[in-house]
Design a protein around this motif. Structure first.
Motif, PDB file in Angstrom:
ATOM      1  N   ASN A 199       0.847  -1.190   0.000  1.00  0.00           N
ATOM      2  CA  ASN A 199       0.000   0.000   0.000  1.00  0.00           C
ATOM      3  C   ASN A 199       0.886   1.244   0.000  1.00  0.00           C
ATOM      4  O   ASN A 199       1.283   1.741   1.043  1.00  0.00           O
ATOM      5  CB  ASN A 199      -0.921  -0.001   1.226  1.00  0.00           C
ATOM      6  CG  ASN A 199      -1.841   1.216   1.250  1.00  0.00           C
ATOM      7  OD1 ASN A 199      -1.907   1.980   0.300  1.00  0.00           O
ATOM      8  ND2 ASN A 199      -2.546   1.400   2.353  1.00  0.00           N
ATOM      9  N   PHE A 206       3.870   8.145  -5.151  1.00  0.00           N
ATOM     10  CA  PHE A 206       4.566   7.933  -3.879  1.00  0.00           C
ATOM     11  C   PHE A 206       6.090   7.961  -4.054  1.00  0.00           C
ATOM     12  O   PHE A 206       6.802   8.577  -3.259  1.00  0.00           O
ATOM     13  CB  PHE A 206       4.130   6.613  -3.252  1.00  0.00           C
ATOM     14  CG  PHE A 206       4.713   6.393  -1.885  1.00  0.00           C
ATOM     15  CD1 PHE A 206       4.305   7.154  -0.806  1.00  0.00           C
ATOM     16  CD2 PHE A 206       5.696   5.439  -1.692  1.00  0.00           C
ATOM     17  CE1 PHE A 206       4.860   6.974   0.451  1.00  0.00           C
ATOM     18  CE2 PHE A 206       6.253   5.241  -0.434  1.00  0.00           C
ATOM     19  CZ  PHE A 206       5.836   6.009   0.638  1.00  0.00           C
ATOM     20  N   SER A 262       0.669   4.637  -0.674  1.00  0.00           N
ATOM     21  CA  SER A 262      -0.169   5.815  -0.901  1.00  0.00           C
ATOM     22  C   SER A 262       0.265   6.939   0.028  1.00  0.00           C
ATOM     23  O   SER A 262       0.772   6.700   1.131  1.00  0.00           O
ATOM     24  CB  SER A 262      -1.647   5.491  -0.647  1.00  0.00           C
ATOM     25  OG  SER A 262      -1.882   5.276   0.724  1.00  0.00           O
ATOM     26  N   HIS A 276      -1.666   8.957   1.589  1.00  0.00           N
ATOM     27  CA  HIS A 276      -2.511   8.934   2.776  1.00  0.00           C
ATOM     28  C   HIS A 276      -1.950   7.976   3.826  1.00  0.00           C
ATOM     29  O   HIS A 276      -1.852   8.321   5.020  1.00  0.00           O
ATOM     30  CB  HIS A 276      -3.933   8.526   2.394  1.00  0.00           C
ATOM     31  CG  HIS A 276      -4.852   8.377   3.572  1.00  0.00           C
ATOM     32  ND1 HIS A 276      -5.403   9.457   4.225  1.00  0.00           N
ATOM     33  CD2 HIS A 276      -5.295   7.252   4.227  1.00  0.00           C
ATOM     34  CE1 HIS A 276      -6.147   9.024   5.233  1.00  0.00           C
ATOM     35  NE2 HIS A 276      -6.103   7.687   5.239  1.00  0.00           N
TER      36      HIS A 276
END
Length: 312
Positions: A248, A276, A250, A252
């Protein structure tokens, strides 16, 4: 960039082939060891011609002792599918124009043939392999790790290449590449390298291309720099490991984990939306420790990671 020095010109040549349907090997890639051949085939050649240029259907294959006789394509595909890194590079599918078996290569020779000099000797010697070199279509020869060909071995390889050209009845000049990360330096070194390459290939060799390591342009730009202590770097390592484990990547999730570890205020934030990887590059190019590492390594030093951390 050694591999790209011959892969890109090779790709250009094959994409510009005026007779793409004519059978026969166009390029011979010769490696000193099977391990090198496998690594280059799986992670450089196959992704380029089997994934990025898949629509052009440029065939390629590896003929070494690791490709056993009388093995089916299904068996070989099954073996390759167990290599997660390879399958990821190929988008999860083995391309049909990858010649996987000896029988496939003999029936329809690949445009790009990967082998080693010992196997090339067998290919030229044994009558059953004659279909592989039944057509005078060879344009390019690549010798990887050219510095390994010394003394008697260099003489053997030089005669082997001449035997190959004689078999194919080649009279026109060939395009040749020799790659190495261990080329000598000095006032007359390039002249000696060109002379050696000419004797080895039996072809005129016109240029020595050298690679020079330079710091990334972002590390050279003036910026407002920031520093992190050892504890913060350890937490960043933990965060990155977590992102890898969860697959993951990201912005966020990155920001969330920074806050969880209590170091969000120490890392500069960016307003513009970035991928990223681009984000990490943009942020950490302005980090004092990263710049110190770059300066240290730019001197040509080789040092253990722990020692490097202690120096910085």
């Amino acid at each position: 960039g050694k591999t790209e020095c011959f892969l890109y010109p090779l790709a250009q040549q094959l994409l510009s082939d005026p007779n793409p349907d004519e059978p026969g090997v166009r390029c011979l890639l010769i490696y000193p060891m099977n391990a090198l051949a496998n690594d280059q085939l799986y992670y450089r050649i196959a992704p380029l011609f089997g994934q990025q240029l898949a629509e052009q259907q440029i065939s390629f294959g590896r003929f070494t002792s690791q490709i056993r006789a009388n093995i089916s394509r299904d068996e070989e595909e099954s073996r390759l599918q167990g290599n997660d890194k390879l399958m990821q590079a190929l988008g999860g599918k083995i391309p049909a124009h990858w010649r996987l078996t000896r029988e496939e290569m003999l029936e329809s020779p690949p445009k790009i043939l990967v082998t080693n000099y010992a196997m090339l000797e067998h290919l030229l010697l044994l009558p059953r392999n004659a279909p592989l070199f039944a057509h005078n279509t060879l344009k390019t020869i690549v010798l990887d790790e050219i510095h390994t060909y010394q003394g008697a071995q260099a003489t053997e390889v030089a005669f082997l290449l001449r035997k190959l050209k004689n078999r194919l009845k080649i009279r026109q000049p060939l395009q040749v590449f020799g790659t190495s990360a261990s080329l000598p330096a000095g006032m007359d070194s390039d002249a000696k390298i060109l002379s050696f390459a000419k004797d080895l290939f039996g072809e005129e060799v016109h240029r020595v291309v050298r690679g020079v390591r330079v710091p990334h342009v972002r590390l050279q730009q003036p910026a407002s720099l920031f520093s992190l202590n050892v504890q913060a770097w350890c937490r960043i390592g933990k965060i990155l490991n977590s992102l890898v484990a969860d697959d993951n990547f990201s912005l966020h999730e990155w920001q969330y984990l920074l806050e969880e570890e209590g170091i969000a205020e120490q890392i500069p934030k960016l307003d513009e939306p970035l991928a990223f990887g681009h984000l990490l590059e943009t942020v950490f190019a302005n980090n004092i420790e990263i710049r110190k590492v770059s300066e240290f390594l730019d001197k040509g030093s080789v040092v253990e990671f722990k020692g490097l951390a202690e120096i910085i």
